[in-house]
Design an enzyme around this catalytic site. Structure first.
Site, short mmCIF file in Angstrom:
data_model
loop_
_atom_site.label_atom_id
_atom_site.label_comp_id
_atom_site.label_asym_id
_atom_site.label_seq_id
_atom_site.Cartn_x
_atom_site.Cartn_y
_atom_site.Cartn_z
N CYS A 2 99.58 57.90 20.40
CA CYS A 2 101.04 57.73 20.45
C CYS A 2 101.56 57.56 21.88
O CYS A 2 101.00 58.12 22.82
CB CYS A 2 101.72 58.96 19.87
N ARG A 27 96.54 51.69 24.14
CA ARG A 27 96.11 53.04 23.76
C ARG A 27 95.87 53.18 22.27
O ARG A 27 95.35 54.20 21.82
CB ARG A 27 97.18 54.05 24.19
N TRP A 75 100.34 56.57 16.43
CA TRP A 75 98.96 56.52 15.95
C TRP A 75 98.87 57.64 14.91
O TRP A 75 98.99 58.82 15.25
CB TRP A 75 98.00 56.77 17.12
N ASN A 101 105.02 63.04 20.79
CA ASN A 101 103.56 62.94 20.90
C ASN A 101 103.02 64.35 20.72
O ASN A 101 103.58 65.30 21.28
CB ASN A 101 103.13 62.45 22.29
N GLY A 102 101.92 64.50 20.01
CA GLY A 102 101.34 65.82 19.81
C GLY A 102 101.33 66.20 18.34
O GLY A 102 101.54 65.35 17.47
N GLU A 482 74.82 56.95 24.52
CA GLU A 482 76.00 56.13 24.81
C GLU A 482 75.88 54.75 24.13
O GLU A 482 76.86 54.22 23.61
CB GLU A 482 76.18 56.01 26.33
N LYS A 486 78.54 53.25 21.51
CA LYS A 486 79.20 51.97 21.73
C LYS A 486 79.06 51.08 20.49
O LYS A 486 80.02 50.47 20.04
CB LYS A 486 78.54 51.30 22.92
N GLU A 489 81.21 52.39 17.53
CA GLU A 489 82.65 52.23 17.78
C GLU A 489 83.15 50.82 17.51
O GLU A 489 84.19 50.65 16.90
CB GLU A 489 82.92 52.45 19.28
N HIS A 505 60.01 64.80 15.19
CA HIS A 505 60.54 66.08 14.69
C HIS A 505 61.62 65.84 13.62
O HIS A 505 62.41 66.73 13.32
CB HIS A 505 61.11 66.91 15.84
N LYS A 604 92.86 54.93 22.56
CA LYS A 604 92.29 54.95 23.90
C LYS A 604 92.37 56.33 24.55
O LYS A 604 91.41 56.80 25.14
CB LYS A 604 93.01 53.92 24.78
C1 F6R Z 1 84.20 55.77 23.86
C2 F6R Z 1 85.36 56.37 24.46
C3 F6R Z 1 85.68 57.79 24.14
C4 F6R Z 1 86.18 58.50 25.40
C5 F6R Z 1 86.66 59.91 25.04
C6 F6R Z 1 87.10 60.67 26.26
O1 F6R Z 1 84.02 54.46 24.26
O2 F6R Z 1 86.06 55.74 25.19
O3 F6R Z 1 84.59 58.44 23.59
O4 F6R Z 1 85.16 58.54 26.33
O5 F6R Z 1 87.73 59.84 24.14
O6 F6R Z 1 88.12 60.01 26.92
P1 F6R Z 1 88.46 60.30 28.43
O7 F6R Z 1 87.31 59.85 29.23
O8 F6R Z 1 89.70 59.52 28.69
O9 F6R Z 1 88.67 61.78 28.54
#
Ligand code: F6R
Length: 609
Positions: A2, A27, A75, A101-102, A482, A486, A489, A505, A604
């Site tokens: 949001c 975002r 959001w 927001n929240g 990671e 990726k 996601e 295991h 984001k």
């Molecule tokens: C994955 C991604 C998220 C962020 C996570 C933490 O591609 O972007 O997993 O890494 O939400 O976000 P920050 O780094 O902004 O605290």
């Protein structure tokens, strides 16, 4: 997640708010709305599901202008993305308008009490209780500010709120608890937002609200009262001494691809003036004031979420190897609930691209009274984490707009490398060699990126699979985790990351001809060990894509595909592999036809716990 934008001034603020909401689009959101409080008309409200352009189109038909405007991108948390659930929300008599927001955790109890008092509700949201609660207290006190204070006293949870009302047409109220809010002072107006990037388009003069602050803006004046300390104070004006860098797509089709191609420049910026490879020394100005404290640290806890957490794992291996300090990496969302002894000689490092992640902020809040040193590795300058930590190092990765983090991850790992060397602060063969490698990293990544067509072809070959394993040892392990994150996601394919040695295991049970493995060997030293795991997978007919910095003719034909990374040493191969995996995920997503910049269900900046 949001976003909030508000305007109060003498001119028309509708376009400013609309532009601000667009600035927050990256975002992630699913609906948007604005409310205008007009001097000689009833309040105007418009909300639309979907993109801000929908809201913009509807607004054009209305030809509305207003000098007091609040806007929101939502959001969905409580209730589906519908017009009714989107913000602003209003009270039953449509005189009080709120954007939020929240999360209000006790909204169901409040809602029930308000229903018992005769109020009705049109949405499934937690937010709708707020304007009605203010309304309820206003009816009792006939004092709007008092009514806000009483309502806030009933709320449990987190919030950044803008409150505007036709009962007080020239005032805008803002308040926060655990969610950012900043006000910017332009020449003839004040603009408020949940993200300073919105403000920077108007002015560099800002004030950040603190938790429990209730600000009243009237004309170009702002009065702040902290509802916890009960102190009334003038805003502390800060000058944001940076400009927003142009972050248009240029010739790139999406931000994710652009941001992967930004990585070499990102590393140059993250290391500029900070490294001296000849001397083998690092200078991190952001840590200078706390160096004497850092000398007495005997334990480091890294807290972070998602991709930043995997960068943190990288950091654990780096700091322990280079600086000999024991490190634990804890998911910020778990750290909050973990009961463990923490001594004053512990340092907590929070890693966050946005600097606004609620769980990471909560982790820092938890240790607030422990007397520990709190450091931040943050990308967004002036963000909450950069302000609530004692010191820190900025990543200087520039704005990251694609939801999936790419360039920020690489810069976090580079900063952690520099931090490890700074903690040790010894000029030796190892430090010189690592810094030389870091200096050469941008050109190695450029070399890798020049093979994008080869990576695209590989991705297209593998995009048909429904499940993936990513494996690696040592530094390649966080890289594998990671890589799996990726892929899931941006392509919605089931992918899991595993330490290569763990295969037998458990996970080996899943392997068959339909379950490919991406095996990462960025570190030559671990080649043979990881290759044994690959052989176990091959023996069970699992397809293998090997990503390796070691050219090995013997093993080349023992896997289905191999991608050779530019030659490197230390942990650099694992960073190069991470960039390969980012491109791999990107091209798989594109091949499947998804919106790679805005994956479904994700946002984001995750500002709720
Ligand atoms: C994955 C991604 C998220 C962020 C996570 C933490 O591609 O972007 O997993 O890494 O939400 O976000 P920050 O780094 O902004 O605290």
């Amino acid at each position: 997640m949001c976003g909030i934008v508000g305007y109060i001034g003498n001119a028309d603020g509708v376009d400013y708010v609309l532009e601000g909401l667009k600035e927050l689009e990256y975002r992630g959101y699913d609906s948007a709305g604005i409310a205008c409080i007009n001097k000689d008309q009833d309040p105007f409200l418009l909300k639309e599901v979907g993109r801000i352009t929908n809201l913009e189109k509807s607004l054009k038909k209305q030809k509305i202008s207003s000098s007091l405007v609040i806007g929101h991108t939502r959001w969905a948390t409580h209730g589906k993305p519908t017009k009714n659930n989107s913000h602003p929300h209003y009270n039953n008599s449509k005189t009080i308008y709120v954007v939020h927001n929240g999360i209000i955790e006790n909204y169901l109890d409040i809602k029930k009490e308000l229903i018992d008092k005769g109020y009705s509700f049109y949405s499934e949201t937690d937010t709708e209780v707020i304007p009605n609660l203010i309304d309820y207290y206003y009816a009792k006190t006939k004092d709007f500010k008092k009514a806000i204070k009483l309502a806030l006293g009933d709320l449990r949870g987190t919030y950044a709120l803008l409150i505007a009302s036709s009962l007080l047409k020239d005032k805008l109220y803002l308040t926060r608890l655990g969610s950012p809010l900043v006000a910017g002072f332009a020449k003839d107006y004040i603009v408020v937002a949940s993200d300073q990037n919105v403000i920077l388009k108007h002015t560099q003069k800002v004030t950040y609200l603190e938790d429990f602050d209730l600000a009243e803006i009237s004309g170009n004046k702002i009065k702040i009262e902290n509802l916890k300390t009960l102190k009334v104070y003038d805003p502390k004006i800060e000058i944001l001494d940076f400009n927003l860098k142009e972050d248009s797509l240029n010739d790139f089709p999406d931000y994710m691809l652009k941001e992967i191609f930004d990585i070499p420049e990102t590393i140059r910026l993250a290391t500029k003036g900070r490294i001296d490879p000849k001397k083998g020394l690092v200078k991190l100005g952001g840590l200078d004031n706390v160096m004497s404290q850092l000398e007495h640290i005997d334990r480091i806890i890294i807290v972070a979420c998602g991709t930043s957490y995997y960068a943190g794992m990288f950091g654990e291996y780096l700091i322990e190897e280079i600086s000999d300090i024991p490190v634990e990496v804890v998911l910020a969302s778990e750290f909050k609930y973990k009961k463990e002894p923490i001594s004053r000689s512990t340092c907590v490092i929070a890693i966050s691209q946005s600097g606004e992640t609620a769980d990471t902020i909560a982790a820092l809040e938890k240790v607030k009274d422990f007397g520990v040193l709190k450091l931040g590795i943050v990308n967004v300058i002036g963000s909450t984490i950069s302000r609530i930590t004692d010191a820190g190092v900025y990543c200087h990765a520039g704005t990251e707009k694609a939801v999936a983090s790419t360039k920020a991850f690489v810069s976090q790992v580079v900063i952690l490398t520099l931090m490890s060397l700074r903690l040790k602060n010894v000029s030796n063969k190892q430090s010189k060699q690592i810094l030389k490698e870091i200096e050469n990293l941008p050109s190695k990544i450029e070399e890798l990126l020049s093979k994008k067509n080869e990576i695209k072809k590989l991705s297209q070959k593998y995009s048909k699979y429904k499940d993936f394993l990513f494996i690696g040892r040592g530094y390649d392990y966080p890289t594998a985790l990671e890589g799996a994150l990726k892929l899931k996601e941006v392509s919605y394919i089931h992918a899991e990351g595993y330490a290569a040695g763990e295969m037998k295991h458990g996970p080996l049970a899943m392997i068959d001809q339909n379950f490919p493995t991406v095996a990462v060997i960025g570190d030559e030293v671990l080649y043979e060990k990881t290759f044994s795991n690959i052989e176990e997978i091959r023996a069970r007919k699992g397809p293998v894509l090997l990503v390796s910095s070691t050219l090995n003719k013997k093993t080349k034909n023992m896997v289905d595909d191999v991608f050779y990374l530019p030659k490197s040493s230390n942990h650099i191969g694992s960073i190069l592999a991470a960039v390969f995996l980012q491109l791999f995920a990107y091209y798989v997503s594109k091949d499947l036809g998804f919106n790679v910049d805005r994956p479904r269900n994700l946002a984001k900046s995750v500002t709720v716990e």
